[in-house]
Motif scaffolding. Structure first.
Motif, PDB file in Angstrom:
ATOM      1  N   LEU A   1      -1.135  -7.632  -6.970  1.00 15.51           N
ATOM      2  CA  LEU A   1      -0.074  -7.177  -7.915  1.00 15.51           C
ATOM      3  C   LEU A   1       0.063  -5.609  -7.652  1.00 15.51           C
ATOM      4  O   LEU A   1       1.150  -5.006  -8.240  1.00 15.51           O
ATOM      5  N   LEU A   2      -0.680  -4.988  -7.139  1.00 12.98           N
ATOM      6  CA  LEU A   2      -0.637  -3.402  -6.786  1.00 12.98           C
ATOM      7  C   LEU A   2       0.338  -3.050  -5.599  1.00 12.98           C
ATOM      8  O   LEU A   2       1.075  -2.036  -5.783  1.00 12.98           O
ATOM      9  N   ASP A   3       0.878  -4.206  -5.169  1.00 14.23           N
ATOM     10  CA  ASP A   3       1.867  -4.257  -4.180  1.00 14.23           C
ATOM     11  C   ASP A   3       3.172  -4.383  -4.889  1.00 14.23           C
ATOM     12  O   ASP A   3       4.302  -3.962  -4.171  1.00 14.23           O
ATOM     13  N   VAL A   4       3.374  -4.589  -5.997  1.00 13.08           N
ATOM     14  CA  VAL A   4       4.810  -4.859  -6.646  1.00 13.08           C
ATOM     15  C   VAL A   4       5.442  -3.671  -6.772  1.00 13.08           C
ATOM     16  O   VAL A   4       6.557  -3.450  -6.276  1.00 13.08           O
ATOM     17  N   ALA A   5       4.756  -2.534  -7.023  1.00 15.16           N
ATOM     18  CA  ALA A   5       5.556  -1.192  -7.451  1.00 15.16           C
ATOM     19  C   ALA A   5       6.067  -0.657  -6.184  1.00 15.16           C
ATOM     20  O   ALA A   5       7.354  -0.242  -5.938  1.00 15.16           O
ATOM     21  N   PRO A   6       5.143  -0.539  -5.184  1.00 15.67           N
ATOM     22  CA  PRO A   6       5.687   0.229  -3.704  1.00 15.67           C
ATOM     23  C   PRO A   6       6.773  -0.844  -3.135  1.00 15.67           C
ATOM     24  O   PRO A   6       7.595  -0.171  -2.637  1.00 15.67           O
ATOM     25  N   THR A   7       6.635  -2.106  -3.245  1.00 19.07           N
ATOM     26  CA  THR A   7       7.733  -2.902  -2.873  1.00 19.07           C
ATOM     27  C   THR A   7       8.831  -2.604  -3.631  1.00 19.07           C
ATOM     28  O   THR A   7       9.928  -2.574  -2.848  1.00 19.07           O
ATOM     29  N   ALA A   8       9.047  -2.627  -4.893  1.00 21.97           N
ATOM     30  CA  ALA A   8      10.062  -2.244  -5.620  1.00 21.97           C
ATOM     31  C   ALA A   8      10.737  -0.918  -5.163  1.00 21.97           C
ATOM     32  O   ALA A   8      12.019  -1.049  -4.931  1.00 21.97           O
ATOM     33  N   LEU A   9      10.035   0.028  -5.008  1.00 21.37           N
ATOM     34  CA  LEU A   9      10.517   1.492  -4.721  1.00 21.37           C
ATOM     35  C   LEU A   9      11.247   1.200  -3.307  1.00 21.37           C
ATOM     36  O   LEU A   9      12.119   1.697  -3.067  1.00 21.37           O
ATOM     37  N   ALA A  10      10.538   0.385  -2.325  1.00 22.90           N
ATOM     38  CA  ALA A  10      10.971   0.563  -1.109  1.00 22.90           C
ATOM     39  C   ALA A  10      12.332  -0.319  -0.908  1.00 22.90           C
ATOM     40  O   ALA A  10      13.376  -0.201  -0.184  1.00 22.90           O
ATOM     41  N   LEU A  11      12.359  -1.388  -1.978  1.00 23.08           N
ATOM     42  CA  LEU A  11      13.726  -2.273  -1.630  1.00 23.08           C
ATOM     43  C   LEU A  11      14.719  -1.429  -2.291  1.00 23.08           C
ATOM     44  O   LEU A  11      16.146  -1.650  -1.991  1.00 23.08           O
ATOM     45  N   LEU A  12      14.651  -0.348  -3.182  1.00 26.06           N
ATOM     46  CA  LEU A  12      15.516   0.528  -3.654  1.00 26.06           C
ATOM     47  C   LEU A  12      15.793   1.587  -2.863  1.00 26.06           C
ATOM     48  O   LEU A  12      16.462   2.472  -2.985  1.00 26.06           O
ATOM     49  N   GLY A  13      15.053   1.875  -1.596  1.00 30.27           N
ATOM     50  CA  GLY A  13      15.234   2.746  -0.558  1.00 30.27           C
ATOM     51  C   GLY A  13      14.441   4.116  -0.951  1.00 30.27           C
ATOM     52  O   GLY A  13      14.789   5.266  -0.703  1.00 30.27           O
ATOM     53  N   GLN A  14      13.572   3.895  -1.761  1.00 32.18           N
ATOM     54  CA  GLN A  14      12.610   5.124  -2.428  1.00 32.18           C
ATOM     55  C   GLN A  14      11.145   5.006  -1.780  1.00 32.18           C
ATOM     56  O   GLN A  14      10.725   3.921  -1.559  1.00 32.18           O
ATOM     57  N   LYS A  15      10.512   6.275  -1.541  1.00 28.95           N
ATOM     58  CA  LYS A  15       9.370   6.356  -0.981  1.00 28.95           C
ATOM     59  C   LYS A  15       8.251   6.128  -2.036  1.00 28.95           C
ATOM     60  O   LYS A  15       8.625   6.746  -3.245  1.00 28.95           O
ATOM     61  N   PRO A  16       7.093   5.579  -2.292  1.00 31.69           N
ATOM     62  CA  PRO A  16       6.210   5.577  -3.111  1.00 31.69           C
ATOM     63  C   PRO A  16       5.786   6.834  -3.458  1.00 31.69           C
ATOM     64  O   PRO A  16       5.644   7.676  -2.494  1.00 31.69           O
ATOM     65  N   ALA A  17       5.178   7.169  -4.506  1.00 32.13           N
ATOM     66  CA  ALA A  17       4.414   8.339  -4.871  1.00 32.13           C
ATOM     67  C   ALA A  17       3.137   8.543  -3.998  1.00 32.13           C
ATOM     68  O   ALA A  17       2.654   7.364  -3.706  1.00 32.13           O
ATOM     69  N   GLU A  18       2.728   9.788  -3.519  1.00 28.89           N
ATOM     70  CA  GLU A  18       1.583  10.171  -2.736  1.00 28.89           C
ATOM     71  C   GLU A  18       0.431   9.289  -3.613  1.00 28.89           C
ATOM     72  O   GLU A  18       0.281   9.685  -4.647  1.00 28.89           O
ATOM     73  N   GLY A  19      -0.318   8.869  -2.808  1.00 29.42           N
ATOM     74  CA  GLY A  19      -1.620   8.024  -3.555  1.00 29.42           C
ATOM     75  C   GLY A  19      -1.306   6.886  -4.281  1.00 29.42           C
ATOM     76  O   GLY A  19      -2.382   6.325  -4.828  1.00 29.42           O
ATOM     77  N   MET A  20      -0.279   6.229  -4.222  1.00 28.37           N
ATOM     78  CA  MET A  20       0.125   5.186  -4.736  1.00 28.37           C
ATOM     79  C   MET A  20      -0.429   3.912  -4.179  1.00 28.37           C
ATOM     80  O   MET A  20      -0.485   3.874  -3.105  1.00 28.37           O
TER      81      MET A  20
END
Length: 247
Positions: free
Chosen positions: A103-122
């Protein structure tokens, strides 16, 4: 961004559509929640002019005496920690991904699908390779979970559950033993040792980069005995904030 939580699938289960037994009432609540999710998705499809990314997941499963317990938050058996993850994304064809992810993968995946980079350390990884290509997702480390004093590492098909302070370990082969009935810990010491090392590295991530007090508290909250020296030093140091000393 919209976050929606359907809380009905929790005790007390009120639906009697499938019967009066707890598991039957639970299934009835799932059916009702599923219908509401469908209603929301249909509304979005009808009223949104642009593409939407939709992710559906659960925070936990539920046990009905599978291993002698009830509800959730009491063990790391699959009936409590294995949950579905459904992602609808523009251009992604329907496919089933069998490899476990977190489930930790959901946030960085959502950001990537929107063309955004995850926050450092996420924490977590980008699951777009799995969404668009199937099982070919790179999983650099196992899937982890923790509850109370127990920690879990799952590197398919092997799953280790450890309780180091009490010296309790269980290793399951989920491919051959999906109901987790046979502890293979004594038979596969090299696999158990590797996964135990992964758990230690994962716990270290909670304290990396923090000041000594925060690091000790982070490990202590995970019931990691390596926190003891730092906790004792923090408790004895009057410069430590009072709330941290109390904890």
């Amino acid at each position: 961004f919209l976050w929606v939580h359907y809380f009905n699938v929790h005790e007390p289960y009120r639906s009697t559509r499938f019967g009066e037994a707890p598991r039957d009432r639970y299934d009835g609540e799932i059916l009702a929640a599923d219908a509401e999710v469908g209603r929301l998705v249909s509304y979005l499809d009808a009223h949104l002019a642009r593409d939407a990314v939709i992710a559906g997941a659960s925070d936990h499963g539920e046990e009905f005496e599978d291993h002698g317990g009830h509800y959730h938050g009491s063990s790391l058996f699959d009936e409590q920690v294995r949950v579905p993850l459904v992602v609808k994304a523009p251009g992604a064809a329907p496919r089933r991904v069998s490899r476990p992810v977190s489930l930790l993968d959901v946030a960085p995946t959502a950001l990537a699908l929107l063309g955004q980079k995850p926050a450092e350390g996420m924490a977590g990884q980008d699951l777009r390779p799995a969404i668009y290509g199937g099982d070919g997702v790179h999983v650099p480390r196992p899937v982890f979970a923790t509850v109370m004093r127990e920690h879990m590492a799952l590197d398919w098909p092997w799953k280790l559950v450890s309780d180091p302070p009490r010296g309790l370990y269980a290793l399951y082969d989920l491919a051959a033993d999906p109901k987790e009935r046979v502890n293979r810990y004594d038979e596969k010491p090299e696999i158990a040792a590797r996964l135990a090392d992964e758990i230690r590295l994962w716990l270290d991530d909670f304290s990396r980069g923090d000041d000594p007090v925060s690091a000790a508290l982070a490990l202590g909250r995970m019931h990691d005995t390596r926190a003891l020296p730092g906790l004792l030093a923090a408790a004895e140091d009057r410069r430590t904030p009072s709330a941290s000393r109390v904890e």
